[in-house]
Design an enzyme around this catalytic site. Sequence first.
Site, mmCIF file in Angstrom:
data_model
loop_
_atom_site.group_PDB
_atom_site.id
_atom_site.type_symbol
_atom_site.label_atom_id
_atom_site.label_comp_id
_atom_site.label_asym_id
_atom_site.label_seq_id
_atom_site.Cartn_x
_atom_site.Cartn_y
_atom_site.Cartn_z
ATOM 1 N N GLU A 122 0.845 -1.180 0.000
ATOM 2 C CA GLU A 122 0.000 0.000 0.000
ATOM 3 C C GLU A 122 0.890 1.243 0.000
ATOM 4 O OE1 GLU A 122 -2.776 0.456 3.264
ATOM 5 O OE2 GLU A 122 -3.863 2.013 2.199
ATOM 6 N N GLY A 262 2.987 2.612 10.766
ATOM 7 C CA GLY A 262 2.701 1.844 11.976
ATOM 8 C C GLY A 262 2.523 0.360 11.712
ATOM 9 N N ALA A 263 1.643 0.036 10.771
ATOM 10 C CA ALA A 263 1.357 -1.363 10.482
ATOM 11 C C ALA A 263 0.543 -1.450 9.204
ATOM 12 C CB ALA A 263 0.580 -1.999 11.634
ATOM 13 N N ASN A 266 -2.496 -6.259 5.435
ATOM 14 C CA ASN A 266 -2.516 -7.303 4.399
ATOM 15 C C ASN A 266 -3.389 -8.489 4.802
ATOM 16 O OD1 ASN A 266 -0.194 -5.834 3.249
ATOM 17 N ND2 ASN A 266 0.857 -6.704 5.009
ATOM 18 N N GLU A 299 -5.618 -2.706 12.690
ATOM 19 C CA GLU A 299 -5.331 -3.581 11.543
ATOM 20 C C GLU A 299 -6.323 -4.728 11.489
ATOM 21 O OE1 GLU A 299 -3.436 -2.087 9.608
ATOM 22 O OE2 GLU A 299 -2.592 -0.747 11.113
ATOM 23 N N HIS A 302 -9.594 -3.657 9.976
ATOM 24 C CA HIS A 302 -9.526 -3.488 8.522
ATOM 25 C C HIS A 302 -10.018 -4.728 7.775
ATOM 26 C CE1 HIS A 302 -7.978 0.367 7.414
ATOM 27 N NE2 HIS A 302 -6.803 0.250 7.994
ATOM 28 N N GLU A 321 -9.984 4.167 6.049
ATOM 29 C CA GLU A 321 -9.162 4.638 7.167
ATOM 30 C C GLU A 321 -9.970 5.423 8.208
ATOM 31 O OE1 GLU A 321 -6.593 3.305 7.809
ATOM 32 O OE2 GLU A 321 -5.784 2.567 5.899
#
Length: 870
Positions: A122, A262-263, A266, A299, A302, A321
């Site tokens: 990304e 940060g992270a 995936n 994460e 997401h 986001e």
Amino acid sequence: MYSKAKYRKDYKTPDFTATDISLDFQLDPNHTVVTATTQFQRLNAESTELRLDGHSFQFAAIKLNGEDFTAYKQDSEGLTLDLSEQSADKFELEIVTNLVPATNTSLQGLYQSGEGICTQCEAEGFRQITYALDRPDVLARYQVKITADKTKYPFLLSNGNRIASGELEDGRHWVEWQDPFPKPSYLFALVAGDFDLLQDSFTTKSGRQVALELYVDRGNLNRADWAMQSLKKAMKWDEDRFDLEYDLDIYMIVAVDFFNMGAMENKGLNVFNSKFVLADPQTATDADYLAIESMIGHEYFHNWTGNRVTCRDWFQLSLKEGLTVFRDQEFSSDTGSRAVNRINNVKILRSAQFAEDASPMAHPIRPEKVLEMNNFYTVTVYEKGAEVIRMMHTLLGEKAFQAGMKLYISENDGKAATCDDFISAMARASGVDLELFARWYKQSGTPELTVSDHYDEKAHRYQLIVSQMTPPTADQMDKANLHIPLKIALYDQSGMPFMLLNNGEVVNDVLNVTQTDQIFEFQDIKSRPVPALLCDFSAPVKLDYDYSTEQLIILLKHAQNEFVRWDAMQMLFAQELRRNLSLYQQGQPLEFSPEILTALGYVLANYQQNIELTTLILTLPKETEFAEDFKIIDPEGIFVVRDFMQRTIAENLKDALFEVYNQIHLETYRIAAEDIALRGLRNACLQYLAFTETGNTLVNKHYLYANNMTDSLAALTAATKAQLACRDNLLRDFEEKWQHDGLVMDKWFSLQATRPDSNVLELVQQLMNHPSFNFNNPNRLRALVGSFVNQNPRAFHAIDGSGYRFLTDILLKLNESNPQVAARLIEPLIRLGRYDGQRQPLMKRALERLNDVENLSKDLFEKIEKALNS
Ligand code: TRP
Ligand code: ZN
């Protein structure tokens, strides 16, 4: 030279899509061969040209349906294939590329981190791995085979399920992965390396058993527990609050040391900056623990808001986001203290986001124009984006909001959606008209609400007269009215709230501000009320109401709403700073208002009522928070006045501070809400007490007796900020103890960079040669250089321009090695419009020096150009 900017309005559906992608990686840090075999499908029957994105690699060969293919044109950003001879709508392309992960310092695409190899795709990193339709509305099934040396890389990971593996004779082995969920290329991930593995499992509410795997560098297993606990909490919370369940049989998280952000979420294989995974009491502070919990949650969340429903194009970034930040904020608020979380988020919004809106980079949460997408992972898209979701939640209420979520997900699952899809689902599910509200997505800038009031003593009628105005921003001159939810409360002099009545009916405490000027009337108000306005920060706006000190003190002491109490103190501090700053600028002696000191004493004396809130009220806003109150910032003056305020509070409240400090005893370290609160208050007292005559003894002792990082760092910070005699010893002790641990040394670097000493720049320059420093590690760079330029405004903005020259030298280097990090570090320099006539030309010169560079990255170019044209 540069690819052109893209505009949101120019979105076109793709002419071709990829349905299945098979990737073969022959991994080696110095020479990796990637064979990508992709099944393409023509969507637009007219189209005979296939444009693929790709750059920064050696391209070896291309085959169409198994035959060598040469009808293409190659340029620095991709390939254009002439398919006029290709009549079938379905075809296969095989492309071989060569990569060198070891020298890829950009940390995008395939790169080496420590001894391992990983990817970051990304937003547009996949095109650094192979030629592809690298856009989020192309969703394909991935099958990935990784082959590598077995000793160096015993673990070979990718998205989805492990379907096969084997050994080769030459010491290499291979693993094959298959992800059943079609996904955009930005969610692809690969990790290879040697790790310690923490395993656990989670059973979803419908009974699916999920294997949880957390990979950390060897030797770090004892620092992985908290992250694993956080993951399980997040999985459970998303089921309870959002009714969303995990969808694969395995969830992997890998912690790496070299990471730009940060992270990354995936699919099935999150890659994390190790800073947001590793924690034990000796190396992580309470704040670190909470940040890890929130990042792990983010994460994980997401998986539904981002992965299952992804973005149609990058202009829609806030769709995933903003919503996911809202979700992680709610997770932290449900898990810990809602008020504390709200206050901390509001601090970020008012300082960093308001500053961004006032900068050359101002953009709506859904940008209209983008040159380098990496430049739009901003506080505006993330945090203001979350505020916009939060406002919808306020307008709809939890129940209707959840109904909207259900509809949004059911309509868009497996698809690439837009912000409009989200708003539309929310509006249809709730019946609430969001047409005007939707303007928050296209309008940048910080609206200003000006409020005055009128009280009719005889009729017991109270009116709030509200007007709204959004000043122009760098990107957008004309502003329209917005739908602003304004939450209020009316208190009597003793702090009791009045019922909000209009025509005999109870009215909602959230007022709908939609026009330029509006009057809201309340009846049966028995005495002149003190209005609490913008309670809980119900909208990301600035509020202008002419509060008297007395009114604010009433709110501070008596308001039932914790946020209102904290906010009242913020306004008192701001008034105090402003008044003293003009005294300072006129060369007059500074003076602290005695009523405010008394009020602070009252808060401290009653700390047991609410420990965390007391800490937050007591803590002075940072220089950068104070700065947002001014059009033209005086960094020197703000430092001096804040320093004066700090010392005055310390001197006047020292007995009470000392008493509270001594009352709090915590024997063994526990990461539990009550203990975090008590440590926080004790350490807040310590920061003030450091400035009193017993400061040196106290701080030294605090450091000596500390049995955890929160307390050690609190002592170290107090010693450094108050320039105590023990400072150098403590800094040295800490350095000796932790020099081998980069993450811990980051705390030390950051503290060094924010020293109030006049020679701080010289120190920072020396520290760039410290054995624990590494220019190519973004964590180190942010800790040392980032802290200096962002958290030490007085030194960075030194009137001789030394801070600007220092940053420019660094950016010249970073432009080549890591443009993404460079473009983040340049931020304070592009905000030249906020500084005086002496500093502005110096900042401009620094920007021009950068602008003259031949191979200026898109990342820096976009920002510098905006700054120089503003
Ligand atoms: N999507 C990631 C998140 O919000 C952030 C991200 C975007 C990122 N681009 C990145 C992370 C590049 C690392 C590198 O969690
Ligand atoms: Zn995110």
